[in-house]
Design a protein around this motif. Structure first.
Motif, PDB file in Angstrom:
ATOM      1  N   GLU A   1      -4.527   6.990 -10.955  1.00  0.00           N
ATOM      2  CA  GLU A   1      -4.170   5.636 -10.507  1.00  0.00           C
ATOM      3  C   GLU A   1      -5.117   5.060  -9.454  1.00  0.00           C
ATOM      4  N   ALA A   2      -6.298   5.672  -9.278  1.00  0.00           N
ATOM      5  CA  ALA A   2      -7.267   5.114  -8.338  1.00  0.00           C
ATOM      6  C   ALA A   2      -7.756   3.788  -8.883  1.00  0.00           C
ATOM      7  N   GLY A   3      -7.578   2.732  -8.137  1.00  0.00           N
ATOM      8  CA  GLY A   3      -7.910   1.396  -8.587  1.00  0.00           C
ATOM      9  C   GLY A   3      -6.678   0.553  -8.844  1.00  0.00           C
ATOM     10  N   LEU A   4      -5.538   1.218  -9.092  1.00  0.00           N
ATOM     11  CA  LEU A   4      -4.291   0.481  -9.306  1.00  0.00           C
ATOM     12  C   LEU A   4      -3.618   0.133  -7.981  1.00  0.00           C
ATOM     13  N   GLY A   5      -3.837   0.947  -6.948  1.00  0.00           N
ATOM     14  CA  GLY A   5      -3.304   0.662  -5.616  1.00  0.00           C
ATOM     15  C   GLY A   5      -1.899   1.160  -5.353  1.00  0.00           C
ATOM     16  N   THR A   6      -1.222   1.659  -6.398  1.00  0.00           N
ATOM     17  CA  THR A   6       0.188   2.045  -6.243  1.00  0.00           C
ATOM     18  C   THR A   6       0.397   3.187  -5.253  1.00  0.00           C
ATOM     19  N   GLY A   7      -0.471   4.206  -5.307  1.00  0.00           N
ATOM     20  CA  GLY A   7      -0.294   5.357  -4.429  1.00  0.00           C
ATOM     21  C   GLY A   7      -0.342   5.001  -2.952  1.00  0.00           C
ATOM     22  N   SER A   8      -1.105   3.960  -2.615  1.00  0.00           N
ATOM     23  CA  SER A   8      -1.232   3.576  -1.202  1.00  0.00           C
ATOM     24  C   SER A   8       0.089   3.083  -0.624  1.00  0.00           C
ATOM     25  N   ILE A   9       1.015   2.650  -1.487  1.00  0.00           N
ATOM     26  CA  ILE A   9       2.338   2.210  -1.026  1.00  0.00           C
ATOM     27  C   ILE A   9       3.072   3.373  -0.363  1.00  0.00           C
ATOM     28  N   ALA A  10       2.950   4.569  -0.963  1.00  0.00           N
ATOM     29  CA  ALA A  10       3.581   5.760  -0.384  1.00  0.00           C
ATOM     30  C   ALA A  10       2.855   6.215   0.876  1.00  0.00           C
ATOM     31  N   HIS A  11       1.525   6.207   0.831  1.00  0.00           N
ATOM     32  CA  HIS A  11       0.745   6.647   1.992  1.00  0.00           C
ATOM     33  C   HIS A  11       0.993   5.768   3.218  1.00  0.00           C
ATOM     34  N   ALA A  12       1.304   4.499   2.995  1.00  0.00           N
ATOM     35  CA  ALA A  12       1.521   3.563   4.106  1.00  0.00           C
ATOM     36  C   ALA A  12       2.739   3.918   4.943  1.00  0.00           C
ATOM     37  N   THR A  13       3.613   4.778   4.417  1.00  0.00           N
ATOM     38  CA  THR A  13       4.830   5.150   5.157  1.00  0.00           C
ATOM     39  C   THR A  13       4.608   6.342   6.087  1.00  0.00           C
ATOM     40  N   ALA A  14       3.391   6.875   6.124  1.00  0.00           N
ATOM     41  CA  ALA A  14       3.122   8.094   6.895  1.00  0.00           C
ATOM     42  C   ALA A  14       3.108   7.846   8.399  1.00  0.00           C
ATOM     43  N   ASP A  15       3.593   8.832   9.138  1.00  0.00           N
ATOM     44  CA  ASP A  15       3.540   8.821  10.599  1.00  0.00           C
ATOM     45  C   ASP A  15       2.165   9.358  10.999  1.00  0.00           C
ATOM     46  N   ILE A  16       1.201   8.469  11.147  1.00  0.00           N
ATOM     47  CA  ILE A  16      -0.200   8.864  11.346  1.00  0.00           C
ATOM     48  C   ILE A  16      -0.813   8.023  12.451  1.00  0.00           C
ATOM     49  N   THR A  17      -1.789   8.597  13.155  1.00  0.00           N
ATOM     50  CA  THR A  17      -2.372   7.911  14.312  1.00  0.00           C
ATOM     51  C   THR A  17      -3.565   7.025  13.955  1.00  0.00           C
ATOM     52  N   HIS A  18      -4.232   7.307  12.833  1.00  0.00           N
ATOM     53  CA  HIS A  18      -5.392   6.503  12.446  1.00  0.00           C
ATOM     54  C   HIS A  18      -5.422   6.371  10.930  1.00  0.00           C
ATOM     55  N   PRO A  19      -5.737   5.168  10.421  1.00  0.00           N
ATOM     56  CA  PRO A  19      -5.750   4.949   8.967  1.00  0.00           C
ATOM     57  C   PRO A  19      -6.640   5.913   8.196  1.00  0.00           C
ATOM     58  N   VAL A  20      -7.805   6.259   8.760  1.00  0.00           N
ATOM     59  CA  VAL A  20      -8.746   7.133   8.055  1.00  0.00           C
ATOM     60  C   VAL A  20      -8.172   8.529   7.863  1.00  0.00           C
ATOM     61  N   LYS A  21      -7.353   8.985   8.814  1.00  0.00           N
ATOM     62  CA  LYS A  21      -6.724  10.300   8.671  1.00  0.00           C
ATOM     63  C   LYS A  21      -5.909  10.378   7.394  1.00  0.00           C
ATOM     64  N   GLN A  22      -5.160   9.313   7.107  1.00  0.00           N
ATOM     65  CA  GLN A  22      -4.362   9.298   5.889  1.00  0.00           C
ATOM     66  C   GLN A  22      -5.242   9.005   4.681  1.00  0.00           C
ATOM     67  N   GLY A  23      -6.314   8.239   4.895  1.00  0.00           N
ATOM     68  CA  GLY A  23      -7.245   7.961   3.802  1.00  0.00           C
ATOM     69  C   GLY A  23      -7.835   9.226   3.220  1.00  0.00           C
TER      70      GLY A  23
END
Length: 464
Positions: free
Chosen positions: A292-314
């Motif tokens: 699903e790379a390019g569809l963007g759907t997976g990023s919806i789940a990643h956006a819920t993470a308790d993380i200090t910097h976006p790149v860490k979750q990237g």
């Protein structure tokens, strides 16, 4: 009327999943890779080290979020599905062994695309009225681009809502029912006449299970996927590696067929696959459909993470594509190609070909475990896409629509268990592809933000 809908859908579907879409997805992946100096390769060891290191981290996330590992498991729940088993089989029979090579290429570029999507999703996320983190393509379009582009966010969300009932639910539940039915018939546990009743009961049970998990909120979803995804992946990996080891003498020839077949498919498919483009198209499209790379759907789940910097979750996005395509899809290909089964090149095939690879090596008893794996894959996908759909409908109509949506979404499982889906699957696949258009435009336009955040993170992080 149905024939007209089917004809129109076929035209749109062939365009969406044809040459233009592949050029766009591969093109954006290449563009992002060059702009980030191929971060998916440069920082791959760091990404794997930090991701696997979180498996045993049992610390709790803040309210309204889940742990980074739970987030990647939720994303993997949405991507690691029947496409990893049935999709790979279809790619090999239509595109030859060389399709696996092109699947790897799509994954290599997809790692950077997914990294960019996840980084943007976390950077531009926001809190909803319930105090939960929400993000994804619709939010990085809304918060990252000017108002002239906001229509793309609504378009993505609309396509998302239309997609989840088919791609994420009905077709997945149909796969669960098919696996259980086949198992019961093989072991004489039920008659063909009783299957309709059994399927209805299975559909009701799945509907209740999905409903209870989704209505429990993001934290319950995270806890379930954190347990289910590693279990199903481990079960499949153990069984799959067993097939490869027991047929180890065939492995060198299989890899030769993959690399040489990528450019000369006819040499390894008995002439049934004679086109280099066919091999490339099947490998790339199935790879994209799987991770699903390019569809963007997976990023919806990643956006819920308790993380200090976006790149860490990237960086977790890199791990996600690697696990889904390079590990699980490659293993499926090896199961089919190493086991020595007859491959019907030139004709469509699905999960039955992968299962045949298992049974030819272990015997009929292994169908019990392959059925369990198939059910886990499909059920986890249903949960993951339930989250995606709820976020899309929330963006369109507000938080009050989330619970009604989840109830309707859960009940669709009963339809998936009892009805011949036919056209629904093809329409859902079309909407799935349509989601990529607004997302790819946004990721391309926001690539500068990805580069800026990447430089900011790696300049400050003394561990790198």
């Amino acid at each position: 009327m149905l024939k007209t809908i089917e004809a129109v859908n076929n035209v749109v579907n062939n365009f969406i999943w044809g040459i233009p879409a592949m050029i766009c997805i591969i093109g954006v992946g290449l563009f992002l890779s060059f702009r980030t100096r191929f971060i998916q390769i440069r920082k791959f060891p760091y990404s794997i080290k930090n991701t696997l290191g979180r498996i045993f981290d049992k610390s709790e996330a803040a309210d309204g979020s889940i742990t980074p590992f739970q987030a990647v498991c939720t994303a993997l729940a949405g991507t690691v599905g029947t496409g990893n088993i049935a999709g790979v089989a279809g790619a090999i029979t239509i595109g030859g062994p060389g399709a696996v090579f092109w699947m790897w290429i799509s994954a290599l570029l997809g790692m950077c695309t997914k990294y960019s999507e996840v980084t943007l999703a976390v950077h531009f996320r926001e809190k909803n009225s319930q105090g939960d983190w929400v993000g994804g393509p619709m939010y990085y379009i809304k918060n990252g681009l000017s108002k002239h582009w906001h229509w793309l966010a609504f378009l993505f969300s609309l396509f998302g809502v239309l997609t989840v009932f088919g791609t994420g639910n009905a077709t997945q539940v149909n796969t669960i029912v098919a696996a259980i039915d086949s198992l019961m018939l093989n072991f004489n546990l039920a008659s063909s006449e009783s299957l309709s009743t059994i399927n209805l009961v299975i559909g009701i049970i799945i509907a209740i299970g999905v409903g209870l998990i989704l209505i429990g909120g993001i934290r319950r979803i995270g806890k379930v996927t954190e347990t289910l995804v590693p279990f199903m992946a481990l079960l499949y990996l153990i069984l799959g590696l067993g097939v490869v080891l027991l047929n180890i003498q065939h492995v060198p020839a299989v890899f030769r067929s993959i690399f040489e077949g990528a450019f000369h498919p006819a040499a390894f498919s008995g002439g049934m696959v004679g086109s280099l483009f066919t091999s490339m198209k099947k490998g790339v499209s199935r790879g994209i459909f799987s991770n699903e790379a390019g569809l963007g759907t997976g990023s919806i789940a990643h956006a819920t993470a308790d993380i200090t910097h976006p790149v860490k979750q990237g960086l977790f996005g890199i791990f996600e594509v690697f696990t889904d395509t390079i590990v699980i899809c490659t293993l499926t290909a090896l199961i089919i190609l190493c086991s020595g089964i007859n491959i019907p090149y030139g004709s469509a095939a699905g999960a039955e070909l992968t299962i045949q690879g298992f049974t030819s090596t272990y015997g009929g008893w292994v169908s019990i475990f392959t059925a369990i794996a198939l059910c886990c894959f499909a059920f986890s996908t249903t949960i993951g896409w339930g989250l995606y759909g709820s976020r899309c409908i929330e963006f369109l109509f507000g938080t009050k629509t989330i619970h009604p949506f989840m109830i309707v979404y859960s009940l669709v499982a009963i339809i998936g268990a009892t009805v011949d889906l036919g056209l629904l699957w093809s329409i859902a696949e079309t909407f799935n592809g349509l989601m990529s258009i607004p997302n790819l435009i946004a990721v391309f336009l926001l690539s500068g933000t990805v580069v800026k955040l990447t430089k900011e993170y790696f300049n400050k992080d003394s561990d790198l």
